[in-house]
Design a protein around this motif. Structure first.
Motif, PDB file in Angstrom:
ATOM      1  N   ALA A 136       0.807  -1.758   0.268  1.00  0.00           N
ATOM      2  CA  ALA A 136      -0.260  -0.002  -0.324  1.00  0.00           C
ATOM      3  C   ALA A 136       0.888   1.058  -0.704  1.00  0.00           C
ATOM      4  O   ALA A 136       2.274   1.302   0.807  1.00  0.00           O
ATOM      5  CB  ALA A 136      -0.698   0.183   0.859  1.00  0.00           C
ATOM      6  N   CYS A 137       0.383   2.324  -0.335  1.00  0.00           N
ATOM      7  CA  CYS A 137       0.677   3.495  -0.322  1.00  0.00           C
ATOM      8  C   CYS A 137       0.033   4.282  -0.024  1.00  0.00           C
ATOM      9  O   CYS A 137      -0.918   5.026   0.271  1.00  0.00           O
ATOM     10  CB  CYS A 137       1.130   4.491  -1.900  1.00  0.00           C
ATOM     11  SG  CYS A 137       1.606   5.939  -1.962  1.00  0.00           S
ATOM     12  N   VAL A 138       0.667   4.639   1.376  1.00  0.00           N
ATOM     13  CA  VAL A 138      -0.027   5.164   2.066  1.00  0.00           C
ATOM     14  C   VAL A 138       0.458   7.159   2.359  1.00  0.00           C
ATOM     15  O   VAL A 138       2.146   6.845   3.126  1.00  0.00           O
ATOM     16  CB  VAL A 138      -0.417   5.243   3.634  1.00  0.00           C
ATOM     17  CG1 VAL A 138      -0.825   5.738   5.059  1.00  0.00           C
ATOM     18  CG2 VAL A 138      -1.452   4.175   3.801  1.00  0.00           C
ATOM     19  N   ALA A 139       0.680   7.489   2.674  1.00  0.00           N
ATOM     20  CA  ALA A 139       0.514   9.665   2.363  1.00  0.00           C
ATOM     21  C   ALA A 139       1.562   9.816   1.462  1.00  0.00           C
ATOM     22  O   ALA A 139       2.666   9.643   1.923  1.00  0.00           O
ATOM     23  CB  ALA A 139       0.866   9.976   3.879  1.00  0.00           C
ATOM     24  N   GLY A 140       2.287   8.724   0.820  1.00  0.00           N
ATOM     25  CA  GLY A 140       3.434   9.476  -0.237  1.00  0.00           C
ATOM     26  C   GLY A 140       4.395   7.813  -0.077  1.00  0.00           C
ATOM     27  O   GLY A 140       5.795   8.210  -0.620  1.00  0.00           O
ATOM     28  N   ALA A 141       4.139   7.080   1.180  1.00  0.00           N
ATOM     29  CA  ALA A 141       5.362   6.406   1.564  1.00  0.00           C
ATOM     30  C   ALA A 141       4.448   4.589   1.607  1.00  0.00           C
ATOM     31  O   ALA A 141       3.162   4.886   1.823  1.00  0.00           O
ATOM     32  CB  ALA A 141       5.662   6.295   3.275  1.00  0.00           C
ATOM     33  N   GLU A 150      -3.071   9.953   6.851  1.00  0.00           N
ATOM     34  CA  GLU A 150      -2.144   8.469   7.264  1.00  0.00           C
ATOM     35  C   GLU A 150      -3.158   7.865   8.524  1.00  0.00           C
ATOM     36  O   GLU A 150      -3.668   6.286   8.187  1.00  0.00           O
ATOM     37  CB  GLU A 150      -0.826   8.381   8.215  1.00  0.00           C
ATOM     38  CG  GLU A 150       0.503   8.402   7.570  1.00  0.00           C
ATOM     39  CD  GLU A 150       1.354   9.014   8.205  1.00  0.00           C
ATOM     40  OE1 GLU A 150       1.575   9.238   9.680  1.00  0.00           O
ATOM     41  OE2 GLU A 150       2.732   9.847   7.947  1.00  0.00           O
ATOM     42  N   TYR A 151      -4.208   8.617   8.894  1.00  0.00           N
ATOM     43  CA  TYR A 151      -5.055   8.372   9.727  1.00  0.00           C
ATOM     44  C   TYR A 151      -6.334   7.428   8.559  1.00  0.00           C
ATOM     45  O   TYR A 151      -7.153   6.773   9.299  1.00  0.00           O
ATOM     46  CB  TYR A 151      -5.835   9.612  10.309  1.00  0.00           C
ATOM     47  CG  TYR A 151      -6.640   9.085  11.599  1.00  0.00           C
ATOM     48  CD1 TYR A 151      -6.026   8.521  12.500  1.00  0.00           C
ATOM     49  CD2 TYR A 151      -7.803   9.218  11.098  1.00  0.00           C
ATOM     50  CE1 TYR A 151      -7.088   7.995  13.458  1.00  0.00           C
ATOM     51  CE2 TYR A 151      -8.987   8.376  12.125  1.00  0.00           C
ATOM     52  CZ  TYR A 151      -8.867   8.262  12.988  1.00  0.00           C
ATOM     53  OH  TYR A 151     -10.077   7.599  14.262  1.00  0.00           O
ATOM     54  N   PHE A 152      -6.228   7.478   7.419  1.00  0.00           N
ATOM     55  CA  PHE A 152      -6.356   7.327   6.387  1.00  0.00           C
ATOM     56  C   PHE A 152      -7.029   6.241   5.131  1.00  0.00           C
ATOM     57  O   PHE A 152      -7.482   5.466   4.492  1.00  0.00           O
ATOM     58  CB  PHE A 152      -8.134   8.600   5.703  1.00  0.00           C
ATOM     59  CG  PHE A 152      -9.230   9.110   6.753  1.00  0.00           C
ATOM     60  CD1 PHE A 152     -10.169   8.421   7.542  1.00  0.00           C
ATOM     61  CD2 PHE A 152      -8.978  10.522   7.080  1.00  0.00           C
ATOM     62  CE1 PHE A 152     -10.885   9.299   8.442  1.00  0.00           C
ATOM     63  CE2 PHE A 152      -9.723  11.394   8.053  1.00  0.00           C
ATOM     64  CZ  PHE A 152     -10.622  10.134   8.417  1.00  0.00           C
ATOM     65  N   GLY A 153      -5.738   5.519   5.645  1.00  0.00           N
ATOM     66  CA  GLY A 153      -5.109   5.327   4.836  1.00  0.00           C
ATOM     67  C   GLY A 153      -4.944   5.514   3.317  1.00  0.00           C
ATOM     68  O   GLY A 153      -4.972   4.610   2.469  1.00  0.00           O
ATOM     69  N   LEU A 154      -4.853   7.353   3.161  1.00  0.00           N
ATOM     70  CA  LEU A 154      -4.543   7.480   1.790  1.00  0.00           C
ATOM     71  C   LEU A 154      -3.166   7.965   1.308  1.00  0.00           C
ATOM     72  O   LEU A 154      -2.259   7.745   1.918  1.00  0.00           O
ATOM     73  CB  LEU A 154      -5.465   8.645   1.282  1.00  0.00           C
ATOM     74  CG  LEU A 154      -6.928   9.060   2.309  1.00  0.00           C
ATOM     75  CD1 LEU A 154      -7.509  10.063   2.426  1.00  0.00           C
ATOM     76  CD2 LEU A 154      -8.046   7.792   1.102  1.00  0.00           C
ATOM     77  N   SER A 155      -2.868   7.636   0.369  1.00  0.00           N
ATOM     78  CA  SER A 155      -1.951   7.090  -0.765  1.00  0.00           C
ATOM     79  C   SER A 155      -1.589   9.104  -0.689  1.00  0.00           C
ATOM     80  O   SER A 155      -0.158   9.609  -0.695  1.00  0.00           O
ATOM     81  CB  SER A 155      -1.639   6.448  -2.071  1.00  0.00           C
ATOM     82  OG  SER A 155      -2.667   6.936  -3.287  1.00  0.00           O
ATOM     83  N   GLY A 156      -2.976   9.777  -1.485  1.00  0.00           N
ATOM     84  CA  GLY A 156      -2.545  11.350  -1.563  1.00  0.00           C
ATOM     85  C   GLY A 156      -3.928  11.920  -1.225  1.00  0.00           C
ATOM     86  O   GLY A 156      -4.888  10.806  -1.451  1.00  0.00           O
ATOM     87  N   LEU A 157      -4.254  13.285  -1.444  1.00  0.00           N
ATOM     88  CA  LEU A 157      -5.309  13.984  -1.488  1.00  0.00           C
ATOM     89  C   LEU A 157      -6.340  12.995  -2.560  1.00  0.00           C
ATOM     90  O   LEU A 157      -6.980  13.173  -3.093  1.00  0.00           O
ATOM     91  CB  LEU A 157      -5.381  15.115  -1.752  1.00  0.00           C
ATOM     92  CG  LEU A 157      -4.636  16.337  -0.462  1.00  0.00           C
ATOM     93  CD1 LEU A 157      -4.570  17.716  -0.387  1.00  0.00           C
ATOM     94  CD2 LEU A 157      -5.729  15.578   0.282  1.00  0.00           C
TER      95      LEU A 157
END
Lengths: 280, 232, 232
Positions: free
Chosen positions: B72-77, B169-176
């Motif tokens: 997974a990619c979360v917040a760009g990582a 990170e909290y919502f497990g999103l890779s980016g906006l």
């Protein structure tokens, strides 16, 4: 009564209540009978009044908007524009519907965020055991400095002071600009000063805060930098080189022996804080 | 040796999620090692775009493999994470995940508005929600999900707010761009006037006809004059 | 849900190799959880032989997949390990200085309060900060900067918190006496809670002189030294 209160509080605002009323009618937002909606909304407000519930101002504003819309509806169509003298597009009905549609979209988005939130609770990242190789580099220097902590202290003091007006009723004798002058004077005379010295003579909280704010301001303005010659050493304040890249010599009236110490002097572009060289 | 497998082995062994930049740094460091072989050296200056392609390919391979974990990619990582359905056993293994309490409905709504409309002033958020948001803003700022990002170029220069990395990170999103229904709701952001933002919420909001709606509704939007109400 | 995937998710997330017995214990624990579903319950008493079969099948699947890692059984314990040929990059990864994420402003403020006022209860921290600190306390405790150090001698005996050695390292302090402008923060009076007293803040907080200080620093606090820098 308590039961009602619980029910009322489910609505987070007038828009939320309106959406609820529309949903109850089982019609599309665009097809809702606004006159009817206005009546229902106002009935609801009246109900809240009967139960002596505190009605948030926003509900009352909405109620008056709805009353206005309702009263317009009562006028013959040909008189509406003439009476109001409104341009097209200023129709309060449209404004309300637009607002409702927009709010509904974000409410739906919030629900999806909630789903993601719940999902994340069940997602476990792989956390492998630490790899071990013979030569381990020194642990990384955290991206934080004592100044972050100081800033935090300062924030606390400031906020506390605001709330604390009941106890300390005396005039603040100190201002940040005075302290800026004071610090600049000391630096001009001495070239550098130990961080702690700046606070030694402080008589109270407000003076500490002022001095600290002044210091932060000067750092922000790149007038001064803070250096810590080595880990655990005292923080020193000195004048910043205005053009750090080109190493322009500063006109330092009294370069003290400390100024001659080796300093890892990076350009103070962000915080003005220089990290100490890592001992390894 | 394929780049993607090298990246996979790094993500497999890393103690924390790694960004493309961090992965690039590791590859560069490996290329400088004394005993670096030809493969290692060849990756000294790999481009970010190549890395991203390889990572996306990896993620899709793992998705296809449909195992109990995924990349997974979360917040760009990037990191390996478990599939949610195995949570009961992982909880038994590592204990309940430490997480702050769930967000309230008002907090989620406010967050959603800020996420899609950032940078946005408090007044604009209030305009959309129709209620005062002081308390809820404090909560979500306190939780580090939202932060002040600048000031609006209007009278009073009120602060504008945006979401943080922690939000992703909290919502497990890779980016906006990964926000749910992003295409629909972000259209609004794109069409916002670029420069002078205004605190007059009516202006900061796109005109009605730009609200992304189903085609059927769109038609209705364009002719709001037709009274939906039955008249007197 | 297949047993092998459940085992896989456990091994993939575990920080250490797990034996068949340990895996069996985890399955048993999951079966006893309050919200255990039928699958979880059905695995309450799975036999070791079943587990071994599933593990061996898993290992062979991963062997076939030929990725950068595999499932290995070493000395009776199972774990995912990376393939040896990726060692050059893994060495570079370990050598990389990857910084822990930055602390947020709320986290820093909370840390500051705990640092100056330890031992301190959560309620006292909240009183000074004026907001709920649950989330932020969790963060700094997870980061190992703060720990529970005892209990306050008041009704309810709430836990008290203090900073750790890691905290000192993190900020490059030799001791708590190194904290700047310490007296100021220590002096802040915490109001007694209005309702039934749960914590008596005054008691829970040590006077400044009791905070562990190096003798030299102690002097500094009491009598400002002569400046180390040369005069004009």
């Amino acid at each position: 009564m308590a039961e009602y209160k619980v029910q009322f509080e489910v609505f987070e605002g007038p828009l939320d209540l309106l959406l609820y009323l529309i949903k109850k009618e089982e019609v599309d937002i665009y097809e809702v009978n606004l006159t009817k909606l206005a009546t229902q909304f106002i009935e609801y407000i009246d109900l809240m009044r009967q139960f002596d519930l505190e009605i948030a101002g926003e509900f009352l504003v909405m109620a008056s908007t709805l009353m206005y819309i309702k009263s317009r509806e009562l006028l013959p169509v040909d008189q509406q524009v003439a009476v109001e003298g409104e341009e097209e597009g200023e129709d309060p009905r449209w404004e309300l519907i637009r607002q409702l549609v927009e709010y509904k979209k974000f409410k739906d988005a919030a629900t999806q965020l909630q789903t993601l939130e719940a999902r994340q609770e069940n997602v476990f990242p792989r956390l492998p055991a630490k790899l071990e190789f013979e030569s381990t580099a020194p642990p990384p220097k955290p991206d934080v400095s004592i100044f972050d902590l100081l800033n935090a202290v300062n924030a606390v003091l400031k906020r506390f002071e605001k709330r604390d007006d009941a106890r300390d009723i005396f005039e603040d004798k100190w201002t940040v600009s005075e302290k800026i002058e004071f610090i600049l004077k000391v630096i001009a005379e001495r070239g550098s000063v130990r961080f702690a010295e700046l606070f030694e003579s402080a008589a109270g909280r407000s003076e500490v805060v002022c001095t600290f704010l002044a210091l932060l301001e000067l750092i922000r303005l790149k007038q001064l930098i803070c250096v810590q010659p080595e880990a655990f050493a005292e923080i020193e304040i000195r004048r910043a080189e205005t053009a750090p890249a080109t190493e322009t010599p500063v006109t330092d009236p009294a370069p003290s022996d400390i100024a001659a110490e080796p300093v890892l002097n990076q350009a103070p572009e962000t915080s003005g804080i220089t990290e100490p060289p890592r001992q390894s | 040796m394929e780049l993607k497998f090298i990246l996979e082995s790094l993500l497999f062994s890393a103690q924390k999620p790694l960004s493309v930049k961090e992965l690039r740094d590791v590859l560069a460091a490996a290329a400088e090692a004394e005993d670096a072989d030809a493969t290692a050296k060849s990756l000294a200056k790999v481009r970010d775009s190549e890395l991203t392609v390889a990572l996306e390919q990896l993620a899709s391979e793992h998705e296809t493999a449909a195992r109990s974990y995924r990349l997974a990619c979360v917040a760009g990582a990037w990191q390996f994470v478990s599939q949610p359905e195995y949570a009961p056993w992982l909880k038994a293994l590592v204990g309940q995940k430490i997480r702050p309490p769930r967000l309230s409905q008002p907090a989620l709504e406010t967050l959603a508005i800020i996420a899609y409309r950032q940078p946005i002033t408090r007044a604009e958020v209030e305009q959309i929600r129709g209620v005062n948001v002081d308390a809820v803003m404090q909560t979500i700022m306190e939780r580090g999900l939202v932060e002040a990002v600048g000031r609006a170029e209007v009278v009073g220069r009120p602060p504008t707010y945006g979401t943080t990395l922690l939000f992703l990170e909290y919502f497990g999103l890779s980016g906006l761009g990964d926000l749910p229904a992003a295409d629909e709701l972000r259209k609004i952001v794109v069409q916002k006037p670029p420069a002078p933002v205004t605190t007059e919420p009516g202006l900061a909001t796109v005109p009605p006809e730009q609200l992304a709606l189903g085609s059927e509704q769109e038609k209705k939007v364009e002719t709001p004059e037709t009274p939906a109400t039955g008249g007197p």
